[in-house]
Design an enzyme around this catalytic site. Structure first.
Site, PDB file in Angstrom:
ATOM      1  N   THR A  52     -27.320 -29.002  61.486  1.00 56.54           N
ATOM      2  CA  THR A  52     -26.912 -29.937  60.427  1.00 56.54           C
ATOM      3  C   THR A  52     -27.449 -29.405  59.101  1.00 56.54           C
ATOM      4  O   THR A  52     -28.303 -28.517  59.085  1.00 56.54           O
ATOM      5  CB  THR A  52     -27.375 -31.378  60.724  1.00 56.54           C
ATOM      6  OG1 THR A  52     -26.824 -31.767  61.979  1.00 56.54           O
ATOM      7  CG2 THR A  52     -26.938 -32.384  59.690  1.00 56.54           C
ATOM      8  N   ASN A 102     -23.208 -31.400  64.521  1.00 53.07           N
ATOM      9  CA  ASN A 102     -24.158 -31.950  65.483  1.00 53.07           C
ATOM     10  C   ASN A 102     -25.070 -30.865  66.047  1.00 53.07           C
ATOM     11  O   ASN A 102     -25.895 -30.332  65.332  1.00 53.07           O
ATOM     12  CB  ASN A 102     -23.479 -32.757  66.585  1.00 53.07           C
ATOM     13  CG  ASN A 102     -24.483 -33.662  67.305  1.00 53.07           C
ATOM     14  OD1 ASN A 102     -25.472 -34.060  66.711  1.00 53.07           O
ATOM     15  ND2 ASN A 102     -24.244 -33.963  68.567  1.00 53.07           N
ATOM     16  N   SER A 160     -24.181 -42.426  63.047  1.00 52.74           N
ATOM     17  CA  SER A 160     -24.929 -41.264  62.562  1.00 52.74           C
ATOM     18  C   SER A 160     -26.309 -41.677  62.052  1.00 52.74           C
ATOM     19  O   SER A 160     -26.563 -42.859  61.781  1.00 52.74           O
ATOM     20  CB  SER A 160     -24.146 -40.621  61.424  1.00 52.74           C
ATOM     21  OG  SER A 160     -24.876 -39.569  60.842  1.00 52.74           O
TER      22      SER A 160
HETATM   23  O1  DON Z   1     -24.968 -37.627  62.637  1.00 51.78           O
HETATM   24  C1  DON Z   1     -26.050 -37.482  63.179  1.00 51.78           C
HETATM   25  O2  DON Z   1     -26.940 -38.299  63.126  1.00 51.78           O
HETATM   26  C2  DON Z   1     -26.326 -36.202  63.946  1.00 51.78           C
HETATM   27  N1  DON Z   1     -25.097 -35.662  64.427  1.00 51.78           N
HETATM   28  C3  DON Z   1     -27.070 -35.242  63.070  1.00 51.78           C
HETATM   29  C4  DON Z   1     -27.495 -34.028  63.827  1.00 51.78           C
HETATM   30  C5  DON Z   1     -28.608 -33.285  63.220  1.00 51.78           C
HETATM   31  O3  DON Z   1     -29.127 -33.628  62.186  1.00 51.78           O
HETATM   32  C6  DON Z   1     -29.097 -32.121  63.972  1.00 51.78           C
HETATM   33  N2  DON Z   1     -30.153 -31.487  63.241  1.00 51.78           N
HETATM   34  N3  DON Z   1     -31.183 -31.159  63.484  1.00 51.78           N
END
Ligand code: DON
Length: 557
Positions: A368, A388, A439
């Site tokens: 992310t 993700n 999210s």
């Molecule tokens: O939308 C969300 O909360 C997750 N898909 C975010 C994923 C994420 O931050 C992964 N990083 N370390």
């Protein structure tokens, strides 16, 4: 229960803050903080060429899609929090992925009703319908002033000419190697001879360049209709996924009213559902405003912060989901009086146990991405984007160069069963056709008496608590370097433990917290990749910082 000191910002101060936009404009062309130097430099160049923060936001997102394929991309989605200086308008662009229309609540369960491991994380069945292309086209058309042909040009060029592999890329490709090897289209794009590329190897993505060029020429329909859409759907179907052309044809970005709150005179503007970020952040701050944090010892302060996290994340699990599908008590959840009620049973010397549900697997999470932009006119963008998991689903739809997300794992596959971030959820976040998954991404603005902060970070479930740490650091008088650097700790209700980075809790603090009944989980690595800017409205100066845990760069020009 012990007495607490009530500390609230006086109303006149908030009213004054609202009347302040007329102060000095930002000096120079503006500032960009992003997770990759090539994206930051491309964003600054767009500002120098007469683009505004929204044009630069298109460029930065598109370049990140090319050079940080493990983090975000055209096959993913995100949230863009915008502030338009000319009229003070704030809005959140919701470019979150949607469940395919053929999805259903038990999509990832076997005949016995158990979650099939990996199904919501790997391969095309784990992919939601992407929102990033729609969001960038909308951002350019509604808020930018340069054509997409210009703002997408840097990403198209870098996709065609290539970028050099760094250690960060190698580590994440290694982590997802087995999945990348499942699909020839993915290994061809991201590996060299079916192996993690050596340092400095050049990654060229000509098919992604072609897809970006189509978007530059045809806008929204260049991705969601016609040959790109056809190839996406054919590729997904052939590999066992359930996308249909109408999924893409129906996708729309949604403009949503941001979540607003205040903490000790600071005005918070943050992500709205389908992100839980703003609500959980404001709830934590509201609870903490019941206490005079500075009057306690560091360990009690940490305990109180953990207890506020615990309560806010419990509400996340119980109530939150896609606002277009479920009704949520948002006004109540961000109401200071409700938070005062939540905080009432916080004890100064004992942890409140979370109700026992199965503890979840917790991943380290370095994927992310986030970027922050402020331009000379005072327009601002705070954007958190994602595919993700690292490299998303690891599936590139053949002929498109588009790596698909695995955002479907952010749904609650079964009530009470944790996802890859250990998060549990219920009915509100159950899978349904066309629904957006909940999210934690939390792009945020904080307005203080002195200026404006623009900040955010990746990090799965820990995103929201990282924002809390950043804002508490700001409140303590520290600058952007401290917000992004401070060691972090986190509690998310379930599993019932405090996770913490090396150095975040002293040995003595660990012992005291354990004595209060907290379970501790020391992490052997750091997490997060915060990108933060500050515009000092008193003198017009811009400053910022990129998280030392990542390879990002902040430029002020
Ligand atoms: O939308 C969300 O909360 C997750 N898909 C975010 C994923 C994420 O931050 C992964 N990083 N370390």
């Amino acid at each position: 229960m012990l007495a607490k000191l009530q500390l609230r910002a006086p109303l006149w101060l908030l009213l004054l803050l609202l009347l302040l936009p007329g102060l000095p404009a930002a000096q120079g062309q503006g500032a960009v903080a992003s997770a990759h130097p090539m994206a930051t430099e491309a964003g600054i160049a767009v500002l120098a060429d007469g683009g505004n923060a929204f044009d630069a936001a298109v460029t930065v997102a598109a370049v990140l899609a090319v050079v940080e394929p493990y983090s975000s991309g055209m096959g993913g989605g995100g949230f863009w929090l915008l502030h338009r200086a000319s009229d003070g308008f704030d809005v959140m662009l919701d470019g979150r992925e949607r469940a395919p229309l053929a999805a259903h609540r038990d999509l990832y369960l076997n005949d016995q009703g158990e979650v099939v491991p990996g199904l919501s994380v790997n391969g095309p069945l784990s992919a939601g319908i992407p929102g990033q292309p729609a969001a960038l086209v909308h951002l350019a058309a509604r808020y930018g002033r340069l054509p997409l042909a210009q703002t997408l040009a840097p990403a198209i060029r870098i996709a065609r000419e290539g970028f050099p592999v760094d250690e960060h890329y190698r580590r994440l490709a290694d982590w997802r190697l087995q999945q990348l090897l499942q699909w020839p289209s993915s290994s061809a794009q991201f590996l060299v001879d079916n192996q993690v590329p050596p340092l400095g190897a050049i990654i060229r993505q000509p098919q992604l360049a072609d897809t970006l060029s189509r978007i530059a020429e045809q806008g929204h329909d260049g991705f969601y209709r016609g040959p790109v859409a056809q190839r996406l759907v054919e590729g997904v179907k052939a590999a066992g996924g359930i996308w249909q052309l109408k999924d893409l044809a129906e996708y729309q970005v949604v403009e949503r009213e941001p979540i607003r709150g205040e903490y000790r005179g600071m005005k918070i503007t943050s992500a709205a559902p389908p992100s839980s970020g703003g609500i959980v952040l404001v709830s934590m701050l509201n609870q903490l405003s019941q206490f005079d944090l500075s009057s306690y010892s560091p360990v009690i302060r940490k305990h109180l912060i953990v207890e506020a996290m615990r309560r806010a994340y419990r509400d996340r699990a119980d109530y939150l989901g896609d606002p277009d599908f479920v009704s949520m008590p948002v006004a109540r959840l961000i109401d200071p009086d409700y938070a005062a009620g939540l905080a009432r049973d916080i004890q100064l010397d004992a942890a409140t146990p979370s109700h026992h549900r199965p503890p979840g697997a917790l991943t380290e999470g370095h994927d992310t991405t986030h970027y922050s932009i402020i331009d000379a006119e005072g327009n601002r963008v705070s954007a958190t984007l994602s595919v993700n998991y690292p490299f998303g689903s690891c599936f590139v739809a053949p002929g498109t160069g588009v790596l698909l997300n695995d955002e479907m794992d952010d749904f609650s596959a079964r009530p009470g069963v944790p996802n890859v971030y250990g998060l549990v959820g219920g009915e509100a976040n159950a899978i349904a056709p066309g629904k957006r998954m909940l999210s934690s991404m939390t792009p945020t603005f904080v307005e203080t008496e002195q200026g404006v902060a623009v900040l955010g970070t990746p990090g799965g479930s820990r995103i929201i608590s990282m924002l809390l740490h950043g804002i508490l650091s700001l409140d303590a008088g520290e600058g952007p370097q401290a917000w992004v650097t401070r060691p972090r700790y986190h509690h998310q209700y379930l599993p019932d433990l405090i996770q913490f980075e090396p150095g975040a809790l002293s040995v003595d603090e660990q012992q005291q917290l354990q004595a209060m009944g907290h379970q501790l989980k020391p992490l052997d690595s750091t997490y997060g990749n915060m990108q933060a800017l500050f515009w000092n409205r008193e003198d017009g100066r811009l400053s910022g910082a990129s998280d030392p845990r990542g390879i990002g760069e902040t430029l002020v020009k």
